[in-house]
Write a protein that holds these residues in place. Structure first.
Motif, mmCIF file in Angstrom:
data_model
loop_
_atom_site.group_PDB
_atom_site.id
_atom_site.type_symbol
_atom_site.label_atom_id
_atom_site.label_comp_id
_atom_site.label_asym_id
_atom_site.label_seq_id
_atom_site.Cartn_x
_atom_site.Cartn_y
_atom_site.Cartn_z
ATOM 1 N N LEU A 87 10.802 29.767 33.444
ATOM 2 C CA LEU A 87 9.524 29.436 33.262
ATOM 3 C C LEU A 87 8.711 28.582 34.001
ATOM 4 O O LEU A 87 7.726 28.549 34.650
ATOM 5 N N ALA A 88 9.675 27.590 34.910
ATOM 6 C CA ALA A 88 9.407 26.603 35.620
ATOM 7 C C ALA A 88 8.913 27.575 37.147
ATOM 8 O O ALA A 88 7.775 27.346 37.613
ATOM 9 N N LEU A 89 9.690 28.852 37.337
ATOM 10 C CA LEU A 89 9.275 29.559 38.633
ATOM 11 C C LEU A 89 8.069 30.495 38.128
ATOM 12 O O LEU A 89 7.140 30.448 38.997
ATOM 13 N N ASN A 90 7.975 30.700 37.026
ATOM 14 C CA ASN A 90 6.698 31.250 36.785
ATOM 15 C C ASN A 90 5.555 30.451 36.557
ATOM 16 O O ASN A 90 4.359 30.875 37.217
ATOM 17 N N ALA B 4 0.874 30.533 27.196
ATOM 18 C CA ALA B 4 0.775 31.745 26.831
ATOM 19 C C ALA B 4 1.898 32.971 26.782
ATOM 20 O O ALA B 4 2.095 33.503 25.923
ATOM 21 N N LEU B 5 2.576 32.508 28.141
ATOM 22 C CA LEU B 5 3.558 33.885 28.419
ATOM 23 C C LEU B 5 4.822 33.451 27.239
ATOM 24 O O LEU B 5 5.482 34.522 26.736
ATOM 25 N N SER B 6 4.996 32.213 26.801
ATOM 26 C CA SER B 6 6.015 31.975 25.884
ATOM 27 C C SER B 6 5.340 32.383 24.654
ATOM 28 O O SER B 6 6.346 33.177 23.739
ATOM 29 N N VAL B 7 4.335 32.221 24.241
ATOM 30 C CA VAL B 7 3.876 32.606 22.827
ATOM 31 C C VAL B 7 3.766 34.176 22.746
ATOM 32 O O VAL B 7 4.200 34.934 21.694
ATOM 33 N N LEU B 8 3.465 34.879 23.984
ATOM 34 C CA LEU B 8 3.228 36.362 23.912
ATOM 35 C C LEU B 8 4.368 37.168 24.369
ATOM 36 O O LEU B 8 4.397 38.255 24.504
ATOM 37 N N LYS B 9 5.517 36.295 24.488
ATOM 38 C CA LYS B 9 6.523 36.902 25.082
ATOM 39 C C LYS B 9 7.336 38.093 23.881
ATOM 40 O O LYS B 9 7.608 39.026 24.192
ATOM 41 N N PRO B 10 7.250 37.570 22.678
ATOM 42 C CA PRO B 10 7.688 38.819 21.687
ATOM 43 C C PRO B 10 6.991 39.939 21.761
ATOM 44 O O PRO B 10 7.323 41.134 21.532
ATOM 45 N N LEU B 11 5.575 39.849 21.870
ATOM 46 C CA LEU B 11 4.784 41.078 22.173
ATOM 47 C C LEU B 11 5.026 41.831 23.339
ATOM 48 O O LEU B 11 4.937 43.009 23.335
ATOM 49 N N MET B 12 5.257 41.267 24.407
ATOM 50 C CA MET B 12 5.762 41.829 25.542
ATOM 51 C C MET B 12 7.100 42.586 25.673
ATOM 52 O O MET B 12 7.249 43.464 26.496
ATOM 53 N N GLU B 13 8.243 42.087 25.105
ATOM 54 C CA GLU B 13 9.403 42.692 24.999
ATOM 55 C C GLU B 13 9.468 44.335 24.491
ATOM 56 O O GLU B 13 8.831 44.382 23.470
ATOM 57 N N VAL B 14 10.104 44.933 25.072
ATOM 58 C CA VAL B 14 10.391 46.432 24.743
ATOM 59 C C VAL B 14 11.738 46.358 23.984
ATOM 60 O O VAL B 14 12.682 46.020 24.062
ATOM 61 N N ARG B 15 11.236 46.933 22.657
ATOM 62 C CA ARG B 15 12.399 47.331 22.014
ATOM 63 C C ARG B 15 13.065 48.535 22.140
ATOM 64 O O ARG B 15 12.435 49.404 22.294
ATOM 65 N N THR B 16 14.423 48.384 22.137
ATOM 66 C CA THR B 16 15.297 49.443 22.516
ATOM 67 C C THR B 16 15.805 50.146 21.413
ATOM 68 O O THR B 16 16.155 51.589 21.383
ATOM 69 N N VAL C 133 0.689 49.574 26.881
ATOM 70 C CA VAL C 133 -0.235 49.466 25.776
ATOM 71 C C VAL C 133 -0.246 47.808 25.427
ATOM 72 O O VAL C 133 -1.064 47.107 25.170
ATOM 73 N N ARG C 134 1.154 47.490 25.328
ATOM 74 C CA ARG C 134 1.262 45.804 25.071
ATOM 75 C C ARG C 134 0.919 45.112 25.964
ATOM 76 O O ARG C 134 0.166 43.976 25.959
ATOM 77 N N THR C 135 1.044 45.448 27.169
ATOM 78 C CA THR C 135 0.652 44.635 28.464
ATOM 79 C C THR C 135 -0.928 44.493 28.442
ATOM 80 O O THR C 135 -1.484 43.508 28.545
ATOM 81 N N MET C 136 -1.559 45.610 28.326
ATOM 82 C CA MET C 136 -2.932 45.934 28.037
ATOM 83 C C MET C 136 -3.597 44.995 27.133
ATOM 84 O O MET C 136 -4.594 44.163 26.999
ATOM 85 N N LEU C 137 -2.709 44.912 25.750
ATOM 86 C CA LEU C 137 -3.186 44.155 24.640
ATOM 87 C C LEU C 137 -3.299 42.442 25.259
ATOM 88 O O LEU C 137 -4.140 41.841 24.715
ATOM 89 N N VAL C 138 -1.916 42.397 25.574
ATOM 90 C CA VAL C 138 -1.938 40.784 26.127
ATOM 91 C C VAL C 138 -2.890 40.359 27.055
ATOM 92 O O VAL C 138 -3.660 39.354 27.117
ATOM 93 N N CYS C 139 -3.217 41.359 27.925
ATOM 94 C CA CYS C 139 -4.261 41.048 28.936
ATOM 95 C C CYS C 139 -5.750 40.902 28.295
ATOM 96 O O CYS C 139 -6.487 40.179 28.785
#
Lengths: 162, 378
Positions: free
Chosen positions: A97-100, A149-161, A7-13
Motif C-alpha cells: 500500500l505504501a508503494l502504491n 479507495a484501493l483498500s475499499v474496492l479491493k474485494p471488487l477487483m479480486e478475480v475469483r478462481t 468489467v470490474r475494473t471499468m466499474l471501479v473506474c
C-alpha cells in the motif's frame, strides 16, 4: 485480463470518476483529491501502454471539457501518466500500500506539473507556488484517498478462481 | 515472439505519440475552434458527469449558504449577548460614577479582576488595578455602589489584592439600620450559593431582628466607616451561645458582578462617608426623631387638655358649692381670678376653706348700720 476483470475494473473506474464529480465539489478543498488520477492508474496498470495512453487521453478530454482549464492540457498530462503507469505496472502491482501510495503521489504530481506548465504557458511565482506547494499537497491527499479507495474496492477487483 | 513484442511496443509508442500530438493540437487551438469540441463533449458523453458536478456544486452552495446563515445568526446572537453585557456594565459604571459623585473625595476607583484558584469553589479575593501609587493602602475598604465588597489585603505600587467578604479572614463590625443591634459580620461557612452568605454574630439576645432588616457597618474598629451597606437579614441561625444571637445575612453585593470598585482612603475612613449608603440609617433616625417629636407634642397637648378639663371641673364644682352655701346663708369667698389659671398651670393649691373676711362682715354690719337708715336732718 479476462472479461470479468475488465468489467470490474471499468466499474471501479466509473465509481471513481463519479466520485471525482460529486465528492470533490462537495469537499471543495484547496488541495483537492483527484479521483481521475486514481481511476487512470487503476485502469492503466491493466492495459498495454498504448491503450493506457489512449485511456488517459480520453479521460483527459473529459476533464478538459468540464473544467475551465486550457483544453487539451489534462489530455496531454493524462496520456503521459497513463502510459508511464502502464509501463511501470510491474512495480505498481506490488502488493504494498505504501508503494502504491507513493506512485499515486508521483503520478498526481507529474500530472499537475505537465498540466500547469502546459496550461500556464509562462513561469511565474504563482505557478511555482502551485507546483511546489499546492500540487504536492494535492498529490499527498490523492495518494491517501487512492490507497483508501484501493483498500475499499479491493474485494471488487479480486478475480475469483473458484 | 520478439517481433510481436517489438511491434507492440511500436504501437504503444505510436499511440502515445498520437495522443500527445492530439493533445498539443487541442492546446494550441484557438478558443473558437476548441469550444465546439468541448461543448459537444459536454452535451453528449460528459453530460451525466456535468449534471453530477452541477448537483454537487448546488449542494455545496446550499451548505455554504446555510453555514453562512448560521454564522450570521450566531454573530447576531453574540452581538446581542455582548450588548446585554455592555448594558449591564454601563449600568454598573453609572452606579459607580453616582457613588463617586456622592462620596466627592477620598476614594480611588479601580477595576476588579477576579482571581479564583482552581481548587476554590468560592471567589475569595480579587485583584484591583490601582495600587499604592494611586493612594491605596492596606486595610482600605473596598466598596461598590450596592455596598461593602471587602478590604485591601496587599497594596503594590500599581495593583493591589483585596479579600472579599467571602474570605475566611473577613470581619466587619456591623449594626442594624436603627442602630439597636450591633454585632460582628463573618463569612458564612457553607457550600454552593450559601458560601456567598454572611453571618451577623454577637447580637444581644434581647434584640431580635426581623428578616429583611438592613445591616450596615457600625464604624467601630476603625477599618470601615459607619453606614456602608453590608446586607439584609435572612433568618436567625441556631447556635449554642445562650447570650447572643446569630443571623444569616444576604450580602448587598454579588462578587461575581463586581467589575469596578472604589477603594476608600484612610482619611475618608476616619472622617466617615456621611449620607452615601446610609440613607436608610439616617432616614430611620430622622423618622425616629419625628416620631418622638410627634409623641412629645401629643403628650403635651393631652396634658394641657386634661389640665384645662380639670380646671373647668373645679370651677363648676366651686360654683356649685358657692351657690349651695349662698343658699344656706354662708359667706361665699370669691375665687381668686388666677386660681383656675394656676390650677391649669399645674400648681395645684390645697383646697381652701371659706374664710370669713372682716370686710365682708363689716359690709354686712354696714348694711344694718343705723346711719344707713337714719334720715338726714335736712
Amino acid at each position: 485480463m479476462n472479461w470479468t476483470g475488465a468489467v470490474r475494473t471499468m466499474l471501479v473506474c466509473a465509481i471513481l470518476i463519479v466520485l471525482h464529480y460529486t465528492l470533490r465539489p462537495l469537499l471543495a478543498w484547496r488541495a483537492s483529491i483527484d479521483f481521475l488520477i486514481v481511476a487512470l492508474l487503476l485502469g492503466s496498470v491493466r492495459l498495454r501502454p498504448g491503450a493506457a495512453a489512449v485511456y488517459g487521453f480520453l479521460l483527459g478530454l473529459v476533464a478538459d471539457s468540464i473544467a475551465v482549464s486550457p483544453f487539451g492540457a489534462a489530455a496531454l498530462a493524462m496520456s503521459i501518466v497513463g502510459f508511464g503507469a502502464s509501463w511501470l505496472k510491474a512495480v505498481f502491482f506490488a502488493d504494498n500500500l505504501a508503494l502504491n501510495g507513493f506512485f499515486l503521489f508521483l503520478a498526481k504530481w507529474i500530472f499537475d506539473l505537465i498540466f500547469l506548465i502546459v496550461g500556464h504557458r509562462a513561469i511565474d511565482p504563482e505557478l511555482a507556488m502551485q507546483i511546489f506547494v499546492w500540487s504536492p499537497l494535492a498529490a499527498a491527499v490523492t495518494a491517501v484517498a487512492g490507497v483508501l479507495a484501493l483498500s475499499v474496492l479491493k474485494p471488487l477487483m479480486e478475480v475469483r478462481t473458484t | 515472439m520478439a517481433t510481436a513484442a517489438r511491434y507492440g511496443s511500436r504501437v504503444d509508442a505510436g499511440l502515445l505519440v498520437g495522443c500527445v500530438v492530439l493533445s498539443l493540437i487541442a492546446v494550441v487551438l484557438k478558443d473558437e475552434d476548441r469550444e465546439p469540441v468541448a461543448s459537444a463533449l459536454r452535451r453528449s458523453i460528459v453530460a451525466p458527469l456535468v449534471s453530477l458536478q452541477r448537483g454537487a456544486e448546488r449542494w455545496r452552495s446550499a451548505w455554504v449558504t446555510s453555514e453562512q446563515r448560521q454564522l450570521a445568526a450566531d454573530s447576531i446572537a453574540i452581538r446581542g449577548i455582548k450588548e446585554q453585557a455592555l448594558l449591564v456594565e454601563n449600568e454598573q459604571l453609572r452606579k459607580v460614577v453616582g457613588l463617586g459623585s456622592r462620596l466627592e473625595w477620598g476614594f480611588v476607583p479601580a477595576e476588579a479582576v477576579h482571581s479564583a484558584a482552581p481548587s476554590e469553589d468560592v471567589v475569595t479575593n480579587m485583584t484591583l488595578t490601582a495600587g499604592s501609587l494611586a493612594g491605596v493602602q492596606r486595610y482600605n475598604p473596598v466598596v461598590a455602589p450596592e455596598g461593602l465588597v471587602g478590604v485591601v489585603q496587599t497594596a503594590d505600587p500599581t495593583m493591589s489584592v483585596a479579600i472579599l467578604y467571602t474570605s475566611p479572614d473577613f470581619r466587619a463590625s456591623a449594626m442594624s439600620a436603627d442602630a439597636t443591634a450591633f454585632g460582628i459580620v463573618y463569612p458564612h461557612t457553607g457550600r454552593g450559593s450559601a458560601a456567598y452568605m454572611l453571618e451577623l454574630r454577637g447580637v444581644p439576645t434581647r434584640v431580635q431582628l426581623k428578616p429583611g432588616t438592613q445591616i450596615f457597618t457600625s464604624g467601630l474598629g476603625g477599618t470601615f466607616p459607619r453606614g456602608i451597606t453590608i446586607g439584609t437579614v435572612v433568618s436567625e441561625l441556631k447556635t449554642t451561645e445562650p447570650w447572643t444571637r446569630t443571623y444569616l445575612l444576604r450580602p448587598a453585593v454579588s462578587p461575581s458582578h463586581v467589575t469596578t470598585v472604589l477603594v476608600l482612603t484612610a482619611q475618608r475612613v476616619t472622617q466617615g462617608t456621611g449620607n452615601v449608603w446610609g440613607a436608610a440609617v439616617n432616614a430611620d433616625s430622622a423618622t425616629r426623631r419625628i416620631a418622638a417629636a410627634n409623641d412629645s407634642i401629643a403628650r403635651q397637648a393631652a396634658l394641657i387638655e386634661a389640665q384645662a378639663r380639670r380646671a373647668v371641673l373645679d370651677s363648676v364644682r366651686r360654683a356649685t358649692i358657692d351657690s349651695v352655701r349662698r343658699s344656706l346663708g354662708a359667706v361665699v369667698t370669691p375665687e381668686a381670678p388666677d386660681s383656675a389659671a394656676g390650677r391649669a398651670a399645674g400648681v395645684l393649691s390645697t383646697p381652701r376653706m371659706p374664710v370669713q373676711r372682716r370686710d365682708t362682715t363689716r359690709a354686712r354690719r354696714d348694711s344694718i348700720r343705723p346711719d344707713t337708715t337714719r334720715k338726714s336732718p335736712t
